[in-house]
Design a protein around this motif. Structure first.
Motif, short mmCIF file in Angstrom:
data_model
loop_
_atom_site.label_atom_id
_atom_site.label_comp_id
_atom_site.label_asym_id
_atom_site.label_seq_id
_atom_site.Cartn_x
_atom_site.Cartn_y
_atom_site.Cartn_z
N ARG A 57 -25.81 -57.30 -43.44
CA ARG A 57 -24.56 -58.06 -43.23
C ARG A 57 -23.43 -57.47 -44.08
O ARG A 57 -23.68 -56.92 -45.16
CB ARG A 57 -24.74 -59.52 -43.66
CG ARG A 57 -25.79 -60.29 -42.88
CD ARG A 57 -25.15 -61.21 -41.87
NE ARG A 57 -26.14 -61.98 -41.13
CZ ARG A 57 -26.31 -63.30 -41.23
NH1 ARG A 57 -25.54 -64.00 -42.06
NH2 ARG A 57 -27.23 -63.91 -40.51
N CYS A 58 -22.20 -57.65 -43.61
CA CYS A 58 -21.04 -57.31 -44.44
C CYS A 58 -20.84 -58.45 -45.47
O CYS A 58 -21.49 -59.49 -45.37
CB CYS A 58 -19.80 -57.13 -43.57
SG CYS A 58 -19.16 -58.68 -42.93
N ARG A 59 -19.95 -58.24 -46.42
CA ARG A 59 -19.75 -59.27 -47.45
C ARG A 59 -19.29 -60.59 -46.86
O ARG A 59 -19.65 -61.66 -47.36
CB ARG A 59 -18.70 -58.80 -48.47
CG ARG A 59 -19.23 -57.76 -49.41
CD ARG A 59 -18.20 -57.47 -50.50
NE ARG A 59 -18.56 -56.23 -51.17
CZ ARG A 59 -19.48 -56.14 -52.14
NH1 ARG A 59 -20.11 -57.21 -52.57
NH2 ARG A 59 -19.76 -54.97 -52.68
N ASN A 60 -18.46 -60.53 -45.81
CA ASN A 60 -17.94 -61.77 -45.23
C ASN A 60 -19.02 -62.58 -44.53
O ASN A 60 -18.99 -63.80 -44.56
CB ASN A 60 -16.80 -61.47 -44.24
CG ASN A 60 -15.55 -61.05 -44.97
OD1 ASN A 60 -15.23 -61.59 -46.02
ND2 ASN A 60 -14.85 -60.07 -44.44
N CYS A 61 -19.95 -61.90 -43.89
CA CYS A 61 -20.98 -62.61 -43.11
C CYS A 61 -22.22 -62.94 -43.95
O CYS A 61 -23.07 -63.70 -43.50
CB CYS A 61 -21.37 -61.79 -41.88
SG CYS A 61 -19.98 -61.48 -40.77
N HIS A 62 -22.33 -62.34 -45.15
CA HIS A 62 -23.50 -62.58 -46.00
C HIS A 62 -23.45 -63.99 -46.59
O HIS A 62 -22.43 -64.42 -47.10
CB HIS A 62 -23.52 -61.54 -47.12
CG HIS A 62 -24.70 -61.67 -48.03
ND1 HIS A 62 -24.62 -62.32 -49.24
CD2 HIS A 62 -25.97 -61.25 -47.89
CE1 HIS A 62 -25.81 -62.27 -49.81
NE2 HIS A 62 -26.64 -61.62 -49.02
N VAL B 72 -25.07 -51.62 -39.95
CA VAL B 72 -24.09 -52.30 -39.09
C VAL B 72 -24.33 -53.81 -39.24
O VAL B 72 -25.48 -54.26 -39.09
CB VAL B 72 -24.27 -51.88 -37.62
CG1 VAL B 72 -23.35 -52.68 -36.70
CG2 VAL B 72 -24.03 -50.39 -37.46
N CYS B 73 -23.30 -54.56 -39.58
CA CYS B 73 -23.46 -56.00 -39.81
C CYS B 73 -24.02 -56.67 -38.55
O CYS B 73 -23.49 -56.47 -37.44
CB CYS B 73 -22.13 -56.64 -40.20
SG CYS B 73 -22.25 -58.43 -40.35
N SER B 74 -25.10 -57.46 -38.74
CA SER B 74 -25.77 -58.08 -37.59
C SER B 74 -24.89 -59.16 -36.94
O SER B 74 -25.15 -59.56 -35.81
CB SER B 74 -27.10 -58.68 -38.02
OG SER B 74 -26.87 -59.65 -39.02
N CYS B 75 -23.83 -59.61 -37.63
CA CYS B 75 -22.95 -60.65 -37.05
C CYS B 75 -21.70 -60.04 -36.43
O CYS B 75 -21.41 -60.27 -35.27
CB CYS B 75 -22.52 -61.64 -38.13
SG CYS B 75 -23.88 -62.49 -38.88
N CYS B 76 -20.93 -59.26 -37.24
CA CYS B 76 -19.59 -58.83 -36.78
C CYS B 76 -19.49 -57.33 -36.48
O CYS B 76 -18.44 -56.87 -36.06
CB CYS B 76 -18.54 -59.22 -37.82
SG CYS B 76 -18.59 -58.17 -39.28
N LYS B 77 -20.58 -56.59 -36.73
CA LYS B 77 -20.66 -55.15 -36.43
C LYS B 77 -19.83 -54.25 -37.36
O LYS B 77 -19.74 -53.05 -37.15
CB LYS B 77 -20.29 -54.82 -34.96
CG LYS B 77 -21.01 -55.68 -33.94
CD LYS B 77 -22.51 -55.54 -34.04
CE LYS B 77 -23.22 -56.47 -33.06
NZ LYS B 77 -24.61 -56.74 -33.49
ZN ZN Z 1 -20.00 -59.12 -40.80
#
Ligand code: ZN
Ligand code: ADP
Ligand code: MG
Length: 196
Positions: A182-187, A144-149
């Protein structure tokens, strides 16, 4: 004793940190217990987090393991009853590791390997990409992305609260304070010119 006529198989489980790779191989080992399948668990000597003689999931489940530096060492830890081989954190083995695994598949062992598919920059860990190439079955897990879930497919490296630089050393044994899914957007990776 493995069946002389039948070759074995390779299942590879990859994903970023916290995606449940260790949890998954512990579950596979528990099912092998129910099936009376004799297995041995290995991890690289370099991975000294938690108890050095266990594989440990972030959900705290754990099982005893044998630590090895090279794939060639696996054979000497097997006995005549061993049917399956489980290996965690395969990204730390050298790039010829897949050849040792191919030999063990030919000898009839069922092999299950987990590891990081990519480093903190999002680039492949070569030794794991070779294992993915020769696998019978591949499972890609997400965290689960630590920023946006949203689903996380990457591992973010953080040093002193900031994204790591591209040229920072690749391997640093660490925990949640230095790595997050992280997801690609938040990485984010910082290049030496300071751009993300
Ligand atoms: Zn994210
Ligand atoms: P891996 O071996 O891929 O690093 P683990 O099996 O050690 O994964 O850990 C998976 C466990 O981590 C999950 O079951 C959950 O309890 C915990 N966890 C903590 N943070 C997260 C997150 N952001 N996304 C998913 N799982 C998380
Ligand atoms: Mg793990």
């Amino acid at each position: 004793m493995t069946d002389n006529l039948a070759k074995g198989s390779l299942e590879v489980i990859v994903g970023p940190m916290f995606s449940g790779k260790t949890e998954e191989i512990i579950n596979i080992a528990k099912k092998m217990d129910f099936a009376n399948t004799h297995y041995k668990i290995f991890k690289p000597l370099i991975d000294t987090r938690y108890n050095p003689n266990e594989i440990v999931s972030h959900n705290k489940s754990h099982l005893p393991c044998i630590r090895i530096s090279h794939g060639e060492e696996i054979k000497k830890h097997l006995d005549s009853n061993t049917q399956a081989i489980i290996i965690d954190e395969a990204q730390f083995f050298n790039e010829t590791f897949y050849r040792d695994i191919l030999k063990l598949i030919d000898e009839g062992y069922r092999i299950v390997i987990s590891g990081l598919d990519t480093d903190f920059r999002g680039e492949p860990f070569k030794t794991v990409s070779y294992l993915l190439a020769i696998a019978d079955k591949v499972t890609k897990l997400t965290a689960v992305c630590s920023c946006c879930k949203k689903p996380a497919v990457m591992t973010q490296r953080i040093i002193d609260g900031k994204p790591a630089y591209y040229n920072d050393p690749l391997i640093l044994i660490g925990e949640k304070d230095s790595y997050e899914p992280r997801c690609r957007n938040c990485h984010k990776v910082i290049y030496s010119n300071g751009k993300e």
